[in-house]
Design an enzyme around this catalytic site. Structure first.
Site, PDB file in Angstrom:
ATOM      1  N   GLN A 493       0.521  -1.430  -0.176  1.00  0.00           N
ATOM      2  CA  GLN A 493      -0.139   0.182  -0.588  1.00  0.00           C
ATOM      3  C   GLN A 493       0.581   1.491  -0.223  1.00  0.00           C
ATOM      4  OE1 GLN A 493      -3.376  -0.205  -0.374  1.00  0.00           O
ATOM      5  NE2 GLN A 493      -3.483   1.953  -0.418  1.00  0.00           N
ATOM      6  N   GLU A 494       1.784   1.052   1.393  1.00  0.00           N
ATOM      7  CA  GLU A 494       2.805   2.174   0.662  1.00  0.00           C
ATOM      8  C   GLU A 494       3.234   2.802  -0.109  1.00  0.00           C
ATOM      9  OE1 GLU A 494       3.129   4.899   2.512  1.00  0.00           O
ATOM     10  OE2 GLU A 494       2.867   3.951   4.961  1.00  0.00           O
ATOM     11  N   SER A 495       3.910   1.965  -0.966  1.00  0.00           N
ATOM     12  CA  SER A 495       4.857   2.296  -2.774  1.00  0.00           C
ATOM     13  C   SER A 495       4.933   1.126  -3.408  1.00  0.00           C
ATOM     14  CB  SER A 495       6.642   1.423  -1.713  1.00  0.00           C
ATOM     15  OG  SER A 495       6.302   0.679  -1.575  1.00  0.00           O
ATOM     16  N   TYR A 600      -6.519   3.768   3.804  1.00  0.00           N
ATOM     17  CA  TYR A 600      -5.140   3.014   3.728  1.00  0.00           C
ATOM     18  C   TYR A 600      -5.669   1.479   4.914  1.00  0.00           C
ATOM     19  CZ  TYR A 600      -0.636   2.887   5.552  1.00  0.00           C
ATOM     20  OH  TYR A 600       1.036   2.649   5.949  1.00  0.00           O
TER      21      TYR A 600
END
Length: 653
Positions: A493-495, A600
């Protein structure tokens, strides 16, 4: 791929860059000149690009964009030679705005139908062109553009003037848009909209600024005339701005002014206060929503009505709030799921099950939760459809994919991604899977995931949930005693596994570590002479990210949901959002005030389920993985900040 390998191998061995394909260096120079709008430099670089270079058309496109917005014949020639390409779409979009600005309506209407993705400015120009030729067939669609709180392109202003002069946008419609603009927090837009009102009814421009800057002072002064509708609208906006700061002060101000408002305006005021109270998790929000009445609430406000009811455990209110939403909002997975839960809680299992069943066929957070509500029903296991080498090779020869690969290999990631997305927009499921596999082989992980997620019937979840850097993640998870699937769910999810990813607020690397947080972690780990640039190293980035994830989990009673929220929004906020009572984690997540953090947490926890299955972990329900959020142990307003600085650097709405 050979082209990329040669590029890096030769470049690494030479003090002067050695390019894999003749003209690559010139293409980069041309791109830099185009970005800097330096025409002479662009023309010089363009002469060094061979005509058979795969990106020659890009160079030609860049030249046209800088020199030929009004050279209609040259543009038409380019469009005819490159039909269906991303460059043709971009050039056509720009050219149409030039035609519209020149009011070349005949040419505009001839070219407009060929534009695949028109924006609002294109639509406004199209309606103006039709109007100029006596065509009123789309006047309803033209009027619909008026009703927004957003600023609109300048191309739309003459259209709106025409519609107002023709009586198709009436005075009540002007008041409605003014309210929409103020509700959206756009007083400058509202000020411009107010110019369409008669002079005697138009609120003074200075009042918009005063309401934004010092709403309490404005509401307490005698400068607002309750007999004027414009001043009452300003008062409603001031109440909204005051409630943003303090619902207590806003309630007091509203009670003092309640008699000055019409019933509709009073309902709108209470709905505004209720929404801010719900976002702060104040229990009085439900009472205020009921006072506002369903007719006075927007869909955004009804969503917060439903969330406040969820936190209160009032399932009847949950259902009423959702049933009051428009059809588009009710059709979203979030509200289909919670409506089914409300029906189930009310003993209407037969009505709830069809909603759960339909959701359970969808591959996302709510689909997983819905499947679990149905219990141990028969369900075919997910089948990963694999495409063969011939399929991948065929996709690799697709002209758009070839251009995307060339752009990617030259480091032009933004152009490469746009070219890739344009190329795959009409692909079938097998073609999408073949393209995703090609991107995986290129280690272009974000395009692999994005492409695999677009399939409709045939799926490959191993491509959707790639696991690069697995040894590094396993080691970091083991060292910190946290779940490897959770680490991957967060990293995805972050990158999307882009090692060079950098957010707008400065977070970097695979797990998006903020610079100050990285320094804090380095200090905790006893690392000397640390520099935040080291976060580009995958091993160190994953090590730091896993350490911080474990830290916030430990500080927040071991809850993975709280830790995930803290990773995105900061531990202090995650703590403040807790309730004095234990709470179902899915309800805690649903009531997170920040849209970004709310989505998120859902995606990270959903991702973790897919990774757990991929890694062969014992089967655990998503509900069990989410668990229950423990009660807050201290008052929310006295929650101490953690010693980690991540929270201070995260911002949201």
């Amino acid at each position: 791929m050979l082209r990329l390998i040669v590029f890096f191998l030769l470049g690494a061995l030479s003090a002067t860059p050695v390019w894999a394909v003749p003209g690559d260096a010139a293409v980069l120079q041309a791109h830099q000149a185009f970005a800097a709008r330096k025409l002479a430099t662009l023309e010089h670089a363009a002469r060094a690009v061979p005509a058979d270079h795969v990106l020659f058309t890009y160079v030609e496109y860049w030249r046209l964009m800088l020199t030929s917005r009004t050279e209609d014949a040259r543009i038409a020639d380019f469009l005819a030679r490159h039909p269906g390409s991303r460059m043709a779409e971009a050039l056509r979009a720009d050219w149409l705005k030039s035609l519209g600005g020149r009011e070349a309506w005949t040419a505009y209407l001839a070219e407009y139908p060929r534009l695949v993705k028109p924006d609002v400015a294109h639509q406004c120009y199209a309606y103006r062109a039709e109007w100029a030729q006596g065509n009123r067939s789309h006047q309803r669609e033209a009027v619909a553009l008026w009703f927004t709180g957003r600023d609109m392109p300048s191309a739309c202003s003459p259209l709106f003037t025409q519609l107002i002069d023709a009586g198709l946008i009436r005075e009540d419609d002007v008041w409605r848009r003014l309210r929409l603009a103020l509700e959206a927090g756009n007083p400058n837009v509202a000020r411009v909209v107010a110019d369409a009102l008669p002079d005697a009814q138009r609120p003074a421009a200075v009042l918009f600024d005063q309401a934004s800057r010092d709403p309490a002072r404005l509401l307490g002064a005698a400068s607002l005339d309750p007999g004027q509708r414009g001043d009452r609208e300003i008062a409603l906006y001031a109440l909204d701005q005051l409630a943003r700061r303090s619902t207590d002060q806003a309630e007091q101000a509203l009670r003092e002014r309640a008699a000055q408002f019409s019933p509709e305006e009073l309902g709108a005021a209470w709905a505004c206060l209720a929404t801010w109270a719900a976002r702060r998790h104040e229990t009085r929000a439900l009472t205020w929503f009921q006072r506002a009445g369903a007719a006075a609430t927007s869909d955004f406000q009804r969503e917060w009505w439903a969330r406040a009811a969820l936190r209160a455990g009032d399932w009847q209110a949950v259902q009423r709030a959702i049933d009051g939403m428009d059809e588009v909002s009710r059709a979203q997975p979030v509200w289909r799921y919670w409506r089914a839960r409300a029906l189930q809680a009310g003993g209407q299992r037969a009505a709830a099950n069809p909603l759960f069943l339909a959701l359970s066929r969808e591959h996302h957070y709510y689909g997983q939760l819905a499947q679990e509500e149905l219990g141990p029903v028969a369900q075919a296991p997910a089948i990963n459809i694999k495409m063969g080498g011939d399929d991948v090779a065929a996709i690799a020869r697709h002209p758009g994919i070839v251009r995307a690969q060339a752009l990617y290999e030259l480091g032009l990631r933004s152009d490469a991604s746009q070219e890739w997305n344009w190329a795959i927009q009409t692909f079938s499921d097998p073609q999408l899977l073949a393209a995703a596999e090609l991107a995986r082989r290129m280690e272009w992980y974000d395009r692999a995931i994005n492409t695999a997620e677009r399939t409709r019937e045939l799926h490959d979840f191993e491509l959707r949930f790639l696991a690069p850097y697995r040894e590094l993640a396993q080691q970091a998870a083991r060292e910190n005693a946290i779940d490897e699937a959770w680490v991957f769910g967060l990293m995805r999810q972050e990158s999307r596994f882009i090692n060079v990813a950098r957010s707008g607020v400065g977070a970097s690397g695979l797990m998006q570590i903020m610079p100050a947080t990285a320094r804090w972690i380095a200090q905790r780990l006893g690392i000397k002479r640390f520099h935040p640039k080291e976060m580009q190293d995958p091993a160190k980035n994953i090590q730091f990210g896993a350490y911080y994830l474990k830290h916030v989990q430990t500080s927040l009673d071991g809850s993975p949901v709280l830790a995930t929220a803290a990773y995105n929004a900061g531990p202090g906020r995650a703590q403040r959002w807790r309730d004095p009572r234990p709470m179902e984690a899915a309800i805690y997540i649903e009531s997170i005030p920040f849209t970004e953090t709310r989505d998120y947490v859902k995606k990270v926890m959903s991702n973790a389920m897919y990774y757990a299955a991929r890694f062969g972990q014992p089967s655990v329900l998503l509900k069990d993985r989410l668990g229950t959020v423990p009660p807050r142990k201290i008052p929310a307003d006295s929650t101490p900040d953690t010693d980690a600085p991540q929270e201070a650097e995260r911002t949201d709405d």
